[in-house]
Design an enzyme around this catalytic site. Structure first.
Site, PDB file in Angstrom:
ATOM      1  N   GLU A   4      -2.752  10.672   2.880  1.00  0.00           N
ATOM      2  CA  GLU A   4      -3.966  10.967   3.652  1.00  0.00           C
ATOM      3  C   GLU A   4      -3.885  12.408   4.133  1.00  0.00           C
ATOM      4  O   GLU A   4      -2.831  12.859   4.561  1.00  0.00           O
ATOM      5  CB  GLU A   4      -4.082  10.050   4.880  1.00  0.00           C
TER       6      GLU A   4
ATOM      7  N   ARG B 143       9.737   4.704  19.577  1.00  0.00           N
ATOM      8  CA  ARG B 143       8.781   3.764  19.031  1.00  0.00           C
ATOM      9  C   ARG B 143       9.435   2.444  18.603  1.00  0.00           C
ATOM     10  O   ARG B 143       8.759   1.415  18.472  1.00  0.00           O
ATOM     11  CB  ARG B 143       8.141   4.434  17.829  1.00  0.00           C
TER      12      ARG B 143
ATOM     13  N   ASP C 180     -12.408  10.480  15.827  1.00  0.00           N
ATOM     14  CA  ASP C 180     -11.891   9.872  17.051  1.00  0.00           C
ATOM     15  C   ASP C 180     -10.364   9.972  17.141  1.00  0.00           C
ATOM     16  O   ASP C 180      -9.800   9.760  18.202  1.00  0.00           O
ATOM     17  CB  ASP C 180     -12.364   8.413  17.181  1.00  0.00           C
ATOM     18  N   TRP C 181      -9.669  10.298  16.017  1.00  0.00           N
ATOM     19  CA  TRP C 181      -8.205  10.418  16.127  1.00  0.00           C
ATOM     20  C   TRP C 181      -7.565  11.487  15.243  1.00  0.00           C
ATOM     21  O   TRP C 181      -6.463  11.958  15.525  1.00  0.00           O
ATOM     22  CB  TRP C 181      -7.512   9.086  15.829  1.00  0.00           C
TER      23      TRP C 181
ATOM     24  N   GLU D 229       5.349   5.900   8.703  1.00  0.00           N
ATOM     25  CA  GLU D 229       4.673   7.181   8.522  1.00  0.00           C
ATOM     26  C   GLU D 229       5.653   8.347   8.425  1.00  0.00           C
ATOM     27  O   GLU D 229       6.608   8.433   9.200  1.00  0.00           O
ATOM     28  CB  GLU D 229       3.733   7.459   9.703  1.00  0.00           C
TER      29      GLU D 229
ATOM     30  N   ASP E 174       0.276   5.339   0.544  1.00  0.00           N
ATOM     31  CA  ASP E 174      -0.795   6.220   1.037  1.00  0.00           C
ATOM     32  C   ASP E 174      -0.489   7.705   1.036  1.00  0.00           C
ATOM     33  O   ASP E 174       0.560   8.119   1.546  1.00  0.00           O
ATOM     34  CB  ASP E 174      -1.058   5.942   2.533  1.00  0.00           C
TER      35      ASP E 174
ATOM     36  N   GLU F 230       0.839  -1.201   0.000  1.00  0.00           N
ATOM     37  CA  GLU F 230       0.000   0.000   0.000  1.00  0.00           C
ATOM     38  C   GLU F 230       0.870   1.245   0.000  1.00  0.00           C
ATOM     39  O   GLU F 230       1.907   1.291   0.653  1.00  0.00           O
ATOM     40  CB  GLU F 230      -0.876  -0.040   1.269  1.00  0.00           C
TER      41      GLU F 230
ATOM     42  N   GLY G 121      -5.192  14.818  17.565  1.00  0.00           N
ATOM     43  CA  GLY G 121      -5.254  13.570  18.323  1.00  0.00           C
ATOM     44  C   GLY G 121      -6.662  13.167  18.743  1.00  0.00           C
ATOM     45  O   GLY G 121      -6.829  12.381  19.678  1.00  0.00           O
TER      46      GLY G 121
ATOM     47  N   HIS H 129      -0.313  13.058   5.593  1.00  0.00           N
ATOM     48  CA  HIS H 129       0.232  11.847   6.191  1.00  0.00           C
ATOM     49  C   HIS H 129       0.574  10.889   5.052  1.00  0.00           C
ATOM     50  O   HIS H 129      -0.241  10.673   4.160  1.00  0.00           O
ATOM     51  CB  HIS H 129      -0.885  11.295   7.102  1.00  0.00           C
ATOM     52  N   THR H 130       1.780  10.319   5.076  1.00  0.00           N
ATOM     53  CA  THR H 130       2.141   9.329   4.044  1.00  0.00           C
ATOM     54  C   THR H 130       2.592   8.043   4.728  1.00  0.00           C
ATOM     55  O   THR H 130       3.082   8.068   5.860  1.00  0.00           O
ATOM     56  CB  THR H 130       3.301   9.826   3.140  1.00  0.00           C
ATOM     57  N   ASN H 131       2.409   6.935   4.024  1.00  0.00           N
ATOM     58  CA  ASN H 131       2.858   5.659   4.577  1.00  0.00           C
ATOM     59  C   ASN H 131       3.119   4.696   3.424  1.00  0.00           C
ATOM     60  O   ASN H 131       2.585   4.874   2.319  1.00  0.00           O
ATOM     61  CB  ASN H 131       1.787   5.088   5.524  1.00  0.00           C
TER      62      ASN H 131
HETATM   63  C1  LIG Z   1      -4.199  21.241  13.469  1.00  0.00           C
HETATM   64  O1  LIG Z   1      -3.725  22.425  14.045  1.00  0.00           O
HETATM   65  C2  LIG Z   1      -2.978  22.264  15.241  1.00  0.00           C
HETATM   66  C3  LIG Z   1      -2.627  23.643  15.753  1.00  0.00           C
HETATM   67  O2  LIG Z   1      -1.955  24.380  14.769  1.00  0.00           O
HETATM   68  C4  LIG Z   1      -1.760  21.400  14.965  1.00  0.00           C
HETATM   69  O3  LIG Z   1      -1.075  21.147  16.169  1.00  0.00           O
HETATM   70  C5  LIG Z   1      -2.185  20.068  14.338  1.00  0.00           C
HETATM   71  O4  LIG Z   1      -1.049  19.310  13.989  1.00  0.00           O
HETATM   72  C6  LIG Z   1      -3.008  20.361  13.085  1.00  0.00           C
HETATM   73  N1  LIG Z   1      -3.375  19.164  12.331  1.00  0.00           N
HETATM   74  C7  LIG Z   1      -4.113  18.152  12.792  1.00  0.00           C
HETATM   75  C8  LIG Z   1      -4.441  17.097  11.839  1.00  0.00           C
HETATM   76  O5  LIG Z   1      -4.512  18.098  13.956  1.00  0.00           O
END
Ligand SMILES: *[C@@H]1O[C@H](CO)[C@@H](O)[C@H](O)[C@H]1NC(C)=O
Length: 286
Positions: free
Chosen positions: A101, A274, A190-191, A126, A99, A97, A195, A114-116
């Protein structure tokens, strides 16, 4: 007279290639119950996401090596919780795969690219980036160049990542499982954003990500055989874009290093916490 006519035909072909394929012909909406729509006579495809579902499409063909380009305009405004994907994948437990994203964010805060790379079912490779432009204002071109020696991720023609074939040193490389192209827009609140702390704002739904300019200059897998465009592997290849032998020259290597220095925000290769047993083998090699 004859040469002139041929010249015009050749030009017409080039223009058609530059504009990319037709989604009716090259893709099918695979899920989302009407939330994905081919638009503009086949030149574009919009994916939408609302509280009950996202949507996605896939290429009709499977590929074994190629250069795949897609122009994408991401969900504008408050895109927190949304994830837009564009990736190649084979099937099964030991799948390969590649990616791209795009993790959304609240208004005014940057997307994360995001790449993987998965080989033989194993990912954990990642690398994440900021973009040097606002990816929601207009279309930008995201490319995967996948040949027997390299997987190059590029943004508007600038390489951002080069995953090299290191089989000689025991690192698997995707080279025998045909992959299909997939794209989707879905809810990952959720993620995905900060986060998972920031949720999607459903009062702003439906969210829309737009795709166009899908171009696959690629070897198509069909009935157990690989069919490459004429000239792909010949010395004439560089004149056609030459993705089969493409690697980074000094200039493109310097541009990639510039992006990585200024815009890379996560790199598994430097995440020693990690990988207590030691960072993956491909990271140690240049
Ligand atoms: C969203 O913005 C915050 C604050 O600038 C940053 O820390 C974070 O990495 C950004 N992206 C995502 C996907 O949360």
């Amino acid at each position: 007279m004859r040469t002139v006519a041929l010249g015009i035909v050749a030009m017409a072909c080039l223009v058609a290639m530059a504009q990319g394929g037709n989604f009716f012909q090259d893709a099918e909406i695979s899920w989302g119950q009407g939330r994905g729509k081919i638009v503009d006579g086949g030149r574009g495809l919009d994916l939408t996401l609302d509280r009950s579902s996202g949507s996605g499409f896939q290429s009709k063909n499977e590929y074994l090596f190629g250069k795949i380009d897609m122009q994408i305009k991401l969900v504008p405004g408050n895109s927190a919780g949304t994830v837009t994907t564009f990736y190649l994948s084979s099937q099964g437990e030991t799948h390969d795969e590649i990616d791209f994203e795009f993790l959304g964010n609240v208004t005014g805060e940057p997307y994360t690219l995001h790449t993987n790379v998965f080989t033989q079912g194993q990912g954990q490779r990642e690398q994440q980036f900021r973009l040097w432009f606002d990816p929601t204002q207009t279309f930008h071109t995201y490319s995967i160049i996948w040949n027997p020696q390299h997987i190059i991720f590029a943004v508007d023609g600038t390489p951002i990542r080069d995953f090299k074939n290191q089989e000689a040193r025991g690192v698997a490389f995707p080279k025998s499982q045909p992959m299909r192209l997939y794209a989707s827009l879905w809810n990952a609140d959720d993620w995905a954003t900060q986060g998972g702390r920031v949720k999607a704002d459903w009062s702003r739904a439906p969210f829309v990500a737009s795709f166009r300019g899908f171009n696959a200059d690629a070897c198509v897998w069909s009935a157990g055989a690989q069919r490459c465009p004429v000239g792909t592997m010949e010395t004439a290849a560089p004149a056609r874009g030459g993705w089969w032998n493409q690697q980074l020259n000094d200039m493109s290597y310097r541009r990639m290093r510039w992006v990585q220095r200024k815009f890379m925000i996560y790199n598994y290769c430097t995440d020693t916490k990690r990988f207590p047993q030691g960072i993956p083998a491909e990271c140690k090699l240049r």
